[in-house]
Design an enzyme around this catalytic site. Structure first.
Site, PDB file in Angstrom:
ATOM      1  N   ASP A 173       0.150 -49.310  35.659  1.00 23.13           N
ATOM      2  CA  ASP A 173      -0.684 -49.060  36.596  1.00 23.13           C
ATOM      3  C   ASP A 173      -0.629 -47.687  37.303  1.00 23.13           C
ATOM      4  O   ASP A 173      -1.232 -47.175  37.585  1.00 23.13           O
ATOM      5  CB  ASP A 173      -0.670 -50.342  37.466  1.00 23.13           C
ATOM      6  N   LEU A 212      -5.761 -51.634  38.556  1.00 25.05           N
ATOM      7  CA  LEU A 212      -5.666 -51.808  37.502  1.00 25.05           C
ATOM      8  C   LEU A 212      -5.184 -52.703  36.378  1.00 25.05           C
ATOM      9  O   LEU A 212      -5.904 -53.634  35.885  1.00 25.05           O
ATOM     10  CB  LEU A 212      -5.563 -49.921  36.808  1.00 25.05           C
ATOM     11  N   ASP A 213      -4.801 -52.838  37.077  1.00 29.94           N
ATOM     12  CA  ASP A 213      -3.762 -54.571  36.455  1.00 29.94           C
ATOM     13  C   ASP A 213      -4.692 -54.986  36.776  1.00 29.94           C
ATOM     14  O   ASP A 213      -5.212 -56.123  35.594  1.00 29.94           O
ATOM     15  CB  ASP A 213      -2.404 -54.290  37.153  1.00 29.94           C
ATOM     16  N   HIS A 214      -4.310 -55.978  37.712  1.00 30.63           N
ATOM     17  CA  HIS A 214      -5.213 -57.099  38.307  1.00 30.63           C
ATOM     18  C   HIS A 214      -6.717 -57.378  37.210  1.00 30.63           C
ATOM     19  O   HIS A 214      -7.118 -58.398  37.023  1.00 30.63           O
ATOM     20  CB  HIS A 214      -5.644 -57.225  38.837  1.00 30.63           C
ATOM     21  N   GLY A 232      -6.205 -57.319  34.103  1.00 37.68           N
ATOM     22  CA  GLY A 232      -6.137 -58.327  33.650  1.00 37.68           C
ATOM     23  C   GLY A 232      -6.951 -59.923  34.039  1.00 37.68           C
ATOM     24  O   GLY A 232      -7.143 -60.836  32.460  1.00 37.68           O
TER      25      GLY A 232
END
Length: 477
Positions: A328, A355-357, A360
């Site tokens: 991220d 961006l990660d969360h 996900g």
């Protein structure tokens, strides 16, 4: 089209169903120049709606349960790794050599949390294994950012030069990422329709009885599989014995799962036994990295017709950076986000690893929607998402053009439909307190962010705490 409608359309969902979502907006949550709060709300809302839709199918409901998205819960969950306490101790998010550095002509971001990435960075810079931040800063100060990017990548490390959004748009990878669908969806075969065991009782667990092989690492993939575990799936995370996960981040994303190690080369028979009764496989390695083990989406669905395969990458599976590792923080720097969120003095960052969360939760939503589609269309399913594509949505580089496809609607008797985008009264976000939970387990006493995915009758917390990395057997329960 609202952000939630955009995300739901990308998932192929019935355009009438976002009316089932009510939002609680809170000023001060995920404050940024870019619309982070809207993106986060949309990703969680789409995931909760996909869960409610599958739950309605399996429970035989006439209407999809109502979904409620609270900005406070979303903001807290999007920073879950910061809110985690293990026996009162706060985790370490980034290692000393994972940061922004000045170069001769700009800035570069490195990622060296894992020992092997740190070693490769130091090798690329011709520094000793004990070198610290001062030595790295001196080595970078005399080089151009692009030179550092290329040199470190060639050594197998992770470094990305700072770019503006205009520079990223002109880069082949930037243009290619923005042109991808937000959620790539494929149906590679015509396997028979999935027959679910009907759900009874409470809470409503849409993924109950489903087996998920989790072949992901920090952070978006584990967030997705943590969400599937919340919804009742039997999630078995598999890691190579020689690549241990960082303990703190494993604890944060390990709720509801089991964790085992497996050498895919030496114990292939065991993996094939697991695959033979798996319903979902989620992978989070760079495109092509698992192909030599026969773990491409095509190979998996050929051996296990009816499987759902979810693939996650940093940059997308096409373009000159398709085979590169990424995280991220690096994607934020490459795509212009760090410039937008920064100042004239230095680059900035988003208020969370959004961006990660966000990716996900979208990945979990894509799996749930694929399972729903299988109940009336059949066929194996492959879904793909990339952090850089989510970044294009956040920055507006994607043009917001993803067509949807209608699917059957469900309903819960006696409930009314909310108007699209209906909101409860706005409030302020005064901190994470109301959305934090506590539990004990084999790792210790934990304080953690509660799940933000919420729908009528659904679960409010994970059934069990995380376990130490690699502490379970590589088998189904």
């Amino acid at each position: 089209m609202t952000d939630i409608e955009y995300a739901w359309s990308a998932l192929g969902g019935d355009p009438a169903l976002p009316a089932r979502i009510t939002t609680v907006e809170r000023e001060g949550a995920l404050t940024a120049r870019l619309p982070v709060r809207r993106l986060a709300r949309a990703c969680v809302g789409a995931c909760a709606l996909a869960a409610a839709e599958l739950g309605a199918v399996r429970a035989g409901l006439d209407r999809v349960p109502a979904v409620r998205v609270d900005d406070g819960a979303v903001a807290t969950a999007f920073a879950s790794e910061r809110h985690l306490l293990i026996d009162g101790r706060a985790p370490v998010s980034f290692a000393p050599l994972s940061r922004l550095w000045r170069t001769a002509d700009g800035w570069v971001r490195t990622h060296a949390n894992y020992p092997h990435h740190r070693a490769r960075l130091l090798t690329a810079l011709r520094l000793g294994e004990d070198a610290g931040a001062e030595e790295v800063a001196a080595a970078l100060a005399g080089r151009s950012a692009l030179e550092v990017e290329d040199t470190v990548y060639a050594a197998g490390g992770l470094a990305v030069a700072l770019r503006s959004d205009e520079e990223w748009a002109a880069h082949p990878q930037g243009a290619g990422s923005a042109a991808l669908p937000l959620v790539e969806r494929e149906r590679p075969d015509t396997a028979r329709a999935r027959v679910f065991t009907p759900l009874e009782g409470a809470p409503l667990l849409p993924a109950a009885g489903l087996r998920v092989l989790d072949l992901t690492r920090v952070l978006a993939g584990p967030v997705a599989t943590r969400t599937l575990a919340l919804l009742g799936a039997d999630v078995l995370r598999l890691d190579a014995p020689h690549l241990p996960e960082l303990a703190d981040q494993h604890a944060d994303t390990g709720f509801g799962k089991r964790s085992a190690t497996l050498d895919l080369a030496a114990d292939r028979a065991r993996f094939e036994e697991l695959l033979a009764s798996a319903d979902v496989v989620v992978t989070g390695y760079r495109p092509g990295a698992l192909d030599r083990f026969g773990l491409s989406a095509r190979a998996l669905t050929e051996r296990r017709p009816g499987l759902v395969v979810a693939e996650l990458s940093a940059w997308g599976r096409r373009g000159p950076w398709a085979g590169r590792r990424g995280f991220d923080s690096l994607v934020q720097v490459a795509t212009g986000i760090a410039v937008t969120e920064g100042s004239a003095r230095e680059p900035g960052a988003l208020p969370a690893q959004a961006l990660d969360h966000g990716t996900g939760y979208l990945l979990a939503a894509a799996v749930l929607r694929a399972l729903t589609e299988q109940s009336y269309e059949g066929g194996s399913r492959v879904v793909r998402l990339a952090l850089a594509r989510t970044a294009a949505w956040l920055t507006g580089a994607d043009g917001r053009a993803v067509p949807g496809r209608a699917v059957p609607s469900r309903a819960v008797p006696g409930e009314r439909d909310a108007a699209p985008g209906e909101r409860d009264a706005a409030a302020a976000y005064e901190g994470p307190g109301p959305w934090l939970g506590g539990t004990g387990g084999r790792i210790g006493r934990l304080r953690y962010a509660l799940p933000p995915v919420a729908f009528a009758g659904g679960p409010g917390d994970w059934a069990r705490p995380p376990v130490p990395w690699g502490s379970d057997e590589a088998r189904w329960t």
